[in-house]
Design a protein around this motif. Sequence first.
Motif, short mmCIF file in Angstrom:
data_model
loop_
_atom_site.label_atom_id
_atom_site.label_comp_id
_atom_site.label_asym_id
_atom_site.label_seq_id
_atom_site.Cartn_x
_atom_site.Cartn_y
_atom_site.Cartn_z
N THR A 1 -7.11 27.11 -12.39
CA THR A 1 -6.39 25.92 -12.84
C THR A 1 -7.15 24.65 -12.50
N GLN A 2 -7.67 24.56 -11.28
CA GLN A 2 -8.40 23.35 -10.90
C GLN A 2 -9.70 23.23 -11.68
N ALA A 3 -10.38 24.36 -11.89
CA ALA A 3 -11.65 24.33 -12.63
C ALA A 3 -11.44 24.08 -14.11
N GLY A 4 -10.31 24.53 -14.65
CA GLY A 4 -10.05 24.38 -16.08
C GLY A 4 -9.33 23.12 -16.47
N LEU A 5 -8.79 22.38 -15.48
CA LEU A 5 -8.09 21.12 -15.76
C LEU A 5 -8.74 19.92 -15.08
N GLY A 6 -9.67 20.17 -14.16
CA GLY A 6 -10.35 19.06 -13.49
C GLY A 6 -9.46 18.30 -12.54
N LEU A 7 -8.53 18.98 -11.89
CA LEU A 7 -7.58 18.30 -11.02
C LEU A 7 -8.16 18.02 -9.64
N ARG A 8 -7.69 16.95 -9.02
CA ARG A 8 -7.95 16.73 -7.60
C ARG A 8 -7.12 17.75 -6.83
N ILE A 9 -7.50 18.03 -5.59
CA ILE A 9 -6.80 19.05 -4.83
C ILE A 9 -5.33 18.64 -4.62
N GLY A 10 -5.07 17.36 -4.37
CA GLY A 10 -3.69 16.91 -4.19
C GLY A 10 -2.86 17.08 -5.45
N GLU A 11 -3.51 16.89 -6.61
CA GLU A 11 -2.82 17.07 -7.89
C GLU A 11 -2.53 18.54 -8.15
N PRO A 40 4.94 24.14 -0.31
CA PRO A 40 3.63 23.71 -0.84
C PRO A 40 2.55 23.85 0.23
N TYR A 41 1.32 24.09 -0.20
CA TYR A 41 0.20 24.19 0.73
C TYR A 41 -0.19 22.81 1.26
N ARG A 42 -0.64 22.80 2.49
CA ARG A 42 -1.27 21.59 3.02
C ARG A 42 -2.75 21.61 2.66
N HIS A 43 -3.32 20.42 2.51
CA HIS A 43 -4.74 20.31 2.15
C HIS A 43 -5.61 21.12 3.10
N HIS A 86 0.83 -1.20 0.00
CA HIS A 86 0.00 0.00 0.00
C HIS A 86 0.87 1.26 0.00
N ASN A 87 0.38 2.29 -0.70
CA ASN A 87 1.07 3.57 -0.58
C ASN A 87 0.75 4.15 0.80
N PRO A 88 1.52 5.14 1.25
CA PRO A 88 1.33 5.64 2.63
C PRO A 88 -0.09 6.07 2.95
N ARG A 89 -0.75 6.70 1.98
CA ARG A 89 -2.11 7.18 2.25
C ARG A 89 -3.07 6.02 2.45
N ALA A 92 -0.53 14.24 -0.60
CA ALA A 92 -1.59 13.62 0.19
C ALA A 92 -1.98 14.51 1.36
N PRO A 93 -3.20 14.34 1.89
CA PRO A 93 -3.62 15.12 3.06
C PRO A 93 -2.64 14.96 4.22
N GLY A 94 -2.33 16.06 4.87
CA GLY A 94 -1.41 16.03 6.00
C GLY A 94 0.05 16.02 5.61
N GLU A 95 0.34 16.04 4.32
CA GLU A 95 1.73 15.97 3.85
C GLU A 95 2.08 17.20 3.03
N ARG A 96 3.39 17.37 2.83
CA ARG A 96 3.87 18.44 1.95
C ARG A 96 4.85 17.88 0.92
N THR A 97 5.02 16.59 0.92
CA THR A 97 5.93 15.96 -0.04
C THR A 97 5.11 15.26 -1.12
N ARG A 98 5.67 15.19 -2.31
CA ARG A 98 4.98 14.56 -3.44
C ARG A 98 5.06 13.05 -3.36
N THR A 99 3.98 12.41 -3.77
CA THR A 99 3.95 10.96 -3.90
C THR A 99 3.32 10.62 -5.24
N ALA A 100 3.46 9.37 -5.64
CA ALA A 100 2.83 8.92 -6.88
C ALA A 100 1.32 8.90 -6.71
N PRO A 101 0.58 9.13 -7.77
CA PRO A 101 -0.89 9.03 -7.68
C PRO A 101 -1.30 7.65 -7.22
#
Length: 379
Positions: free
Chosen positions: A186-196, A270-273, A72-75, A219-228
Amino acid sequence: MGNVAKRPDGKYRARWRDLSGKEHAKHFTKKRDADAWLAIVEGDKLRGQYVDPTDRTTVAQYARRWAAARPHNPRTAKRVDSLIRTHIEGTSIGSRRLVQVLPSDAQAWVTERAQVLSPSTLRLLVSLVRSVYASAQHDRLVGSSPFAARLTMPEAHQERIIPLTVDQVHQLADAMPTRNRAMVLTQAGLGLRIGELLALRLVDVDFLRRTVRVETQIAPGERTRTAPKTSWSRRTVPLPAPVAEALAAHIEGFPPPADGTLFTTRFGKPYRHDYYGTRIFQAAVAAAGLPSSTTPHDLRHHYASILLHAGESVVAVAERLGHKNAKLVLSTYGHLMPDSEERTRKAVENAWRKGGADSARTSARVESRNRRSRRFVRR
């Protein structure tokens, strides 16, 4: 092979060895019962269906073992740990041996959990326990899963989504601090998830080819990037001109730090969720006069509704959103597909008109043949 021997107390002891060579024994009053038991055990061993009747592993213990062995990934690992800790350990099945849980016990546990969980979360939990028992079957700790039977669960009633309009999106963007205005567009024009959205980098945006590559998430609670979470989440999204212009202006006004993160705090992080979603975003929602229930995910709904209204196929919309297939798009946004009622009416009306015309022509041809036949008979 096992054997049956009479004990001094008059009972009969059936002895056998399991697949690891460990010896087991069970006592019976009658020899024929001991022989029958031994025959069942040896038959199960030959068929690969042997289950150790002395194993005392509990449901909670095996669930922990199962989770620890999964990549499992961390999330996901965090969510699984929470489900096991809160809804398996300490419940009516958690401390029971795997082999002790009956289908009726499984149903009682589901009904109990339904009192504290939403229907969608309950389904996730039941799916987890089913996977745990499927693994226990493969490990030959149980002969069958009590969760394999159909379980009665509360229905999940999904509220119909009312997407934000274009005007509402722009009102929301205008209500944001200058540093965060482009995040809404950007989110409205690309349809991204908040983490993306939070993980988006300068290298991900190709202004020349007018595309954006979604490669990572925060991921929520993080500031580092992870794979989708899934491979389908990795995707290339077309970059509309208004979003490109908003991003270009944002980059000029707030140059990205060394790692290329597009949207950062004034400290270059980076912003936190939770900080972005509950403080910055919700303050803008209130200032724009939008419903208090509006979240960043509503911008993703806005994107999907625009594509469907423009006639994009549900398959294409699923790909843009990073879904595995179109099923979720249909179940979530099917009511937003334009003019579906009118198309249904026209489809039936056109088919019936054509069918009625064909039927009339066929009846006319049959009647013409009948008249010719009657004239020939009179002659």
